[in-house]
Write a protein that holds these residues in place. Structure first.
Motif, PDB file in Angstrom:
ATOM      1  N   LYS A 143     -12.357  -4.850   1.014  1.00  0.00           N
ATOM      2  CA  LYS A 143     -13.137  -4.927  -0.241  1.00  0.00           C
ATOM      3  C   LYS A 143     -13.885  -3.629  -0.559  1.00  0.00           C
ATOM      4  N   PRO A 144     -13.162  -2.540  -0.705  1.00  0.00           N
ATOM      5  CA  PRO A 144     -13.854  -1.278  -0.994  1.00  0.00           C
ATOM      6  C   PRO A 144     -14.351  -1.224  -2.435  1.00  0.00           C
ATOM      7  N   SER A 183      -7.005  -4.199   9.907  1.00  0.00           N
ATOM      8  CA  SER A 183      -8.370  -4.296   9.378  1.00  0.00           C
ATOM      9  C   SER A 183      -9.358  -4.528  10.519  1.00  0.00           C
ATOM     10  N   ILE A 225     -14.171   1.085  -5.441  1.00  0.00           N
ATOM     11  CA  ILE A 225     -13.260   2.178  -5.801  1.00  0.00           C
ATOM     12  C   ILE A 225     -14.073   3.364  -6.310  1.00  0.00           C
ATOM     13  N   ASP A 274      -3.709   2.460   3.537  1.00  0.00           N
ATOM     14  CA  ASP A 274      -2.693   1.426   3.384  1.00  0.00           C
ATOM     15  C   ASP A 274      -1.438   2.059   2.805  1.00  0.00           C
ATOM     16  N   GLY A 305     -11.601   4.620  -1.979  1.00  0.00           N
ATOM     17  CA  GLY A 305     -12.710   3.694  -2.106  1.00  0.00           C
ATOM     18  C   GLY A 305     -13.607   3.760  -0.886  1.00  0.00           C
ATOM     19  N   PRO A 328      -6.924  -3.491   1.191  1.00  0.00           N
ATOM     20  CA  PRO A 328      -8.142  -3.520   0.362  1.00  0.00           C
ATOM     21  C   PRO A 328      -8.657  -4.931   0.085  1.00  0.00           C
ATOM     22  N   ILE A 347     -11.407   4.495   2.360  1.00  0.00           N
ATOM     23  CA  ILE A 347     -10.054   3.960   2.411  1.00  0.00           C
ATOM     24  C   ILE A 347      -9.223   4.610   1.306  1.00  0.00           C
TER      25      ILE A 347
END
Lengths: 279, 287
Positions: free
Chosen positions: B46-47, B20, B49, B33, B122, B42, B130
């Motif tokens: 903190k994407p 990260s 979505i 990931d 996301g 995630p 991501i």
């Protein structure tokens, strides 16, 4: 009694818990099975060389060209695309084969037989005063760990206490490792990452209907989320192992964990008592 | 387009903290990931979505009780003990080989597609993408789900002309890892200086050699055991693995993880990790 030690996240302390449990049980009939066959580490804690090593195989098809008519039935039967028919022969991709035996049984010419393909080894080690350690070790490059885990778990079925050190995650490998256990310890760390993966492993445990409890490793006081989760799901918190740089350091160099943190003995005894009450 | 994969063999060595952070340090990249059964990247990135796709791989047998004559042949031939004595399928045990479907004399068994999980894309950091996935607990086919995530990430990287994919790998050396390694240009080995960390590092390195994948090494929390750390360094130089750097243990990193923050958003950690990132990029340009 069979106790599985599992966790969703890696590196939370499964091997620390299972080996310390073995030491505290202090009974030569105890068997510890290291079912984390991709990266088995329990043996490093005891520093003993294995007494015996046995190779574990799985069965893969071999085509007899004298009988094969290249009809292509086997390739059509195989649901894993492990067999491919080219103009002059049938190619077998061992790494895709699940050893189901369908091609062997259904070949119209009976031209397929099964041969052994080495998957890994099981090392049996005697740990003086603590019992026996059986370590599964997957050959590097092999993709399928469940058959080896299954073979490891056939060791010493009659032992009064069997501890299974499980692989991380929640996939089929973890299920294979915890299957048939009377109790499962879920080791977690009080970080957002540990909590997330714990919820997933609780789901896996519920699928199999195995009773379980949580062990919070590297505990640093606040665990509101985990206590709430425990209350909500009915999985009790069995122990909180305080964060200790001293314990981390001595575990890293392979030194005696019970010396680095003497209260670990009480914690483990208490875990064993609670498991016995629950089972 | 190049792909970098962070991998360690042993779990909990700090893959996600470092991945990260380097995603934060990279100018333009796609984040991935591949740890599909315990996806943690995630949580830090903190994407938001943007799309969710169901993923199905493999099959499960289903017996039609109206047709079945209870001959028991299926239970006899099943090698996965997936059909019990009452001739009920145990879905968790069924590997989807379809042997029973083919051998059933009255054709009472049909194979059904098996929902295995979901994959997501996301957006984080305003415009970065991501890809990650969630395998259903107890499922097989983690390798196939990893391959799915990889395919969509690569497609997007090519379409948007992004120079690099930075991926967080799964622990172990099994099917998910083997699948994650496909097409990787550089593997960043994240090792911790413990006996088990060193042991697992050697196994994952063996796998990289089998697959002919270049690697570079980061020793994380090196000062927790300087002796083993030195052993790892000499092992690395013996195998000619370049060391991208050593990261000391830091409560700052632990605090960031506890707060679900990317460690490199802290300026001290940013400064500490920046030279390592430059080293990794240097390694990547010579490939």
């Amino acid at each position: 009694m069979q106790i599985a030690v599992a966790s969703g996240k890696g590196g939370t302390g499964k091997t620390l818990i299972s080996t310390t449990l073995m030491k505290v049980l202090n009974d030569e009939r105890v068997v510890l099975i290291d079912a984390d066959v991709e990266e088995p580490n329990a043996g490093l804690v005891f520093n003993q060389s294995p007494l015996t090593t046995s190779v574990v195989h799985r069965l893969v098809p071999t085509i007899d060209p004298d009988y094969c008519t290249l009809c292509g039935d086997c390739a059509a039967i195989c649901n894993f695309n492990a067999l491919v028919v080219i103009p002059d022969q049938v190619l077998v991709f061992n790494e895709l084969c699940h050893s189901c035996g369908a091609c062997v049984a259904l070949c119209p010419q009976s031209a397929i037989r099964e041969t052994k393909h080495p998957l890994g080894v099981i090392e049996d080690t005697l740990v003086p005063g603590c019992g026996t350690l059986s370590t599964g070790r997957l050959n590097v490059g092999e993709a399928l760990s469940p058959p080896l885990i299954k073979a490891c778990k056939q060791k010493a079925p009659g032992a009064p206490t069997r501890i299974i050190d499980c692989p991380p995650g929640t996939t089929c490998a973890m299920i294979e490792a915890i299957k048939g256990s009377d109790y499962c310890l879920l080791v977690t760390e009080p970080t957002p990452l540990g909590r997330h993966d714990l919820v997933l492993s609780l789901e896996a445990l519920q699928l199999l209907n195995i009773p379980g409890g949580l062990v919070i490793n590297r505990w640093q006081g606040n665990d509101q989320y985990l206590s709430d989760l425990s209350r909500r799901t009915g999985f009790p918190i069995l122990a909180r192992i305080p964060f200790s740089p001293e314990l981390a350091r001595s575990y890293m160099r392979g030194a005696e964990t019970l010396e680095a943190m003497p209260e670990l003995r009480c914690i483990m005894t208490d875990i064993i008592r609670q498991i016995k009450e629950a089972v | 387009m190049k792909e970098i994969l962070f991998i360690s063999g042993k779990g909990g060595t700090g893959k996600t903290s470092l991945t990260s952070s380097f995603i934060h340090l990279a100018d333009q990249c796609i984040a991935c990931d591949y740890d599909v059964d315990a996806s943690n990247l995630p949580i830090l990135l903190k994407p938001k979505i943007t799309s969710t796709c169901y993923f199905s791989a493999g099959q499960t047998a289903l017996i039609d009780e109206n047709v079945c004559n209870a001959c028991g042949l299926c239970a006899e031939i099943c090698r996965f003990d997936a059909i019990d004595t009452n001739l009920q399928i145990i879905p968790l045990a069924c590997e989807g080989c379809a042997f029973c479907e083919k051998i059933c004399p009255v054709k009472a068994i049909k194979m059904q597609p098996r929902p295995s999980g979901k994959w997501y894309s996301g957006v984080f950091n305003r415009d970065q993408t991501i890809f990650f996935a969630e395998l259903k607990p107890g499922e097989e086919n983690s390798g196939k789900l990893v391959a799915q995530v990889k395919t969509v990430a690569r497609k997007m990287a090519v379409a948007d002309q992004l120079p690099i994919i930075i991926a967080d790998g799964p622990p172990g050396i099994g099917c998910a890892v083997i699948s994650a390694l496909v097409g990787v240009d550089l593997a960043v080995l994240v090792a911790e200086p413990s006996r088990s960390g060193f042991h697992d590092l050697q196994r994952i390195y063996q796998l990289l050699q089998q697959r002919n994948i270049k690697s570079t090494l980061i020793i994380n929390k090196w000062d927790l055991n300087p002796v083993i750390s030195r052993d790892i360094e000499s092992w690395a130089s013996w195998h000619m693995i370049p060391v991208a750097g050593k990261v000391p243990f830091s409560t700052l990193v632990a605090n960031c993880i506890a707060a679900a923050r990317v460690p490199a958003t802290d300026s001290t950690i940013h400064k500490m990790l920046f030279p390592l990132w430059e080293n990794i990029m240097k390694q990547l340009t010579v490939i």
